[in-house]
Design an enzyme around this catalytic site. Structure first.
Site, PDB file in Angstrom:
ATOM      1  CB  THR A   1       0.195  -3.702   6.140  1.00  0.00           C
ATOM      2  OG1 THR A   1      -0.958  -3.727   5.569  1.00  0.00           O
ATOM      3  CG2 THR A   1       1.066  -2.686   6.669  1.00  0.00           C
ATOM      4  CG  ASP A   2      -2.979  -7.662   3.100  1.00  0.00           C
ATOM      5  OD1 ASP A   2      -2.894  -6.576   3.680  1.00  0.00           O
ATOM      6  OD2 ASP A   2      -3.324  -8.284   2.220  1.00  0.00           O
TER       7      ASP A   2
ATOM      8  CB  SER B   1       2.505  -8.003   1.107  1.00  0.00           C
ATOM      9  OG  SER B   1       1.498  -7.938   2.050  1.00  0.00           O
TER      10      SER B   1
ATOM     11  CB  THR C   1      -1.036   0.115   1.418  1.00  0.00           C
ATOM     12  OG1 THR C   1      -1.825  -1.118   1.090  1.00  0.00           O
ATOM     13  CG2 THR C   1      -1.703   1.365   1.511  1.00  0.00           C
TER      14      THR C   1
HETATM   15  N1  ASP Z   1      -3.119  -3.700   2.508  1.00  0.00           N
HETATM   16  C1  ASP Z   1      -1.872  -4.135   2.050  1.00  0.00           C
HETATM   17  C2  ASP Z   1      -0.648  -3.351   2.350  1.00  0.00           C
HETATM   18  O1  ASP Z   1      -0.758  -2.560   3.440  1.00  0.00           O
HETATM   19  C3  ASP Z   1      -1.702  -4.549   0.832  1.00  0.00           C
HETATM   20  C4  ASP Z   1      -0.766  -5.374   0.762  1.00  0.00           C
HETATM   21  O2  ASP Z   1      -0.121  -6.280   1.677  1.00  0.00           O
HETATM   22  O3  ASP Z   1       0.366  -4.987  -0.010  1.00  0.00           O
HETATM   23  O4  ASP Z   1       0.231  -2.993   1.712  1.00  0.00           O
END
Ligand code: ASP
Length: 353
Positions: free
Chosen positions: A93-94, A60, A17
């Site tokens: 973050t995922d 991710s 993100t």
């Molecule tokens: N919500 C996620 C992020 O923070 C999407 C991911 O993991 O790429 O990036």
């Protein structure tokens, strides 16, 4: 901040993100687009030189185990230069809990590896990525942050990667470490305060990649009211060498799943019991399909490791060709997140400078 002249931080950009924008080409979906250089510029950061390496540009949620190993090998490559004081990894973050834990398991250097990211995309009216990245660079530059393996720096909090979890889908404070104390904190102006430094486990070797054979398949299977053996059987039919059970409560399933676990372990697969509960250890207590029966069926309790990190540890140990007794020992020790007594790794010390 205590870096010397010529020293620098390496920023490994992987997507997520923090690098994402709403894209017409992607049908209005948010996708990773920004390079590491764009991320760095957004911070306005200038007190220490930062060398940017674009490793990949992916959400991710679609990373594979080989992708995560690639990120870890870029960390190692960055640290081959003694002028590097620390490494920052921008990451979705995922699955930060997975990649940062893998990086931690493999990390054999005193210098910090700091994962960060964002909850709000780069084109959000108030993106959190620039601030998170600025702080992560400060953490990577801090000598106090060394000797702790891989860290996650997010919204001012710093966590040890073992035990860290994404705990909110949208809040700024996306992470928590429910079974261990936070590693420290970092202010918006880059003042880093670290808590006491826990001992570390000995690093594990990175498995060899590129042999074309692929890594042993390792799946996560959930237990829930009414769950049967179908998903365990499907995992085995797909060739799973390892299965992490996302069990209920303190680590329970049901009689049907216990029978399937017994068959799986008899067939040579390694089954690990984790839990869907947020905090606390997996303990074999209950019969009639509970954790005691899972243990009798051959499942290894994951300790404090949640399914995501338990799967990374199991995947790595299987990829390293470890036998079941060794895998059991690793979970017994590493499931506690930090070494107990004589387990402690003492070999790593700060380098000069
Ligand atoms: N919500 C996620 C992020 O923070 C999407 C991911 O993991 O790429 O990036």
């Amino acid at each position: 901040m205590n870096a010397g002249e010529d020293q620098y931080v390496v920023l490994l950009a992987t997507g997520g993100t923090i690098a994402s924008r709403n894209s017409a080409a992607a049908g209005g979906a948010t996708v990773a687009e920004d390079s590491g250089e764009v991320l760095l510029q957004s911070t306005g950061y200038g007190s220490i030189p930062v060398k940017v390496v674009d490793v990949m540009r992916k959400g991710s949620y679609r990373l594979t185990f080989p992708d995560m190993l690639d990120i870890c090998s870029e960390v190692k490559a960055a640290l081959s230069d003694p002028l590097v004081v620390g490494v920052v990894v921008t990451h979705g973050t995922d699955t930060t809990e997975e990649t940062s834990y893998l990086a931690d398991l493999l990390h054999d250097d005193w210098r910090p590896v700091v994962f960060t990211g964002a909850q709000f995309a780069a084109d959000h009216p108030t993106p959190d990525g620039p601030d998170n990245l600025r702080r992560a660079i400060a953490v990577a530059t801090s000598r106090d942050a060394g000797g702790r393996g891989a860290l996650v720096s997010f919204a001012g909090q710093i966590f040890h990667s073992a035990g860290v979890r994404k705990v909110h889908t949208t809040a700024h404070a996306a992470f928590d470490s429910p079974d261990s104390i936070p590693a420290g904190s970092v202010t918006g102006t880059g003042v880093v305060s670290m808590d006491s430094r826990p001992a570390r486990f000995e690093p594990l070797p990175a498995p060899q990649t590129g042999d074309g054979v692929g890594f042993p398949r390792t799946d996560v299977v959930a237990s829930y009211p009414g769950a049967d053996a179908v998903m365990i059987e499907a995992a085995l039919a797909a060739g799973a060498a390892g299965i992490v059970l996302e069990a209920t409560g303190i680590g329970n399933a049901n009689p049907v799943m216990c029978t399937a676990v017994a068959e799986a372990t008899a067939g040579g697969a390694v089954v690990v019991t984790s839990t869907r509960v947020h905090a606390g250890p997996v303990v074999p207590v209950y019969g009639t399909g509970g954790g005691k029966d899972l243990l009798a069926a051959g499942a290894i309790p994951s300790g404090l490791l949640r399914p995501g990190q338990a799967r990374i540890l199991l995947q790595l140990l299987l990829a390293l060709g470890m036998t079941r007794p060794l895998i059991e020992q690793h979970f017994h020790r590493r499931g506690l997140l930090v070494p107990q007594d004589s387990d402690a790794l003492t070999a790593l010390t700060p380098s000069k400078g």
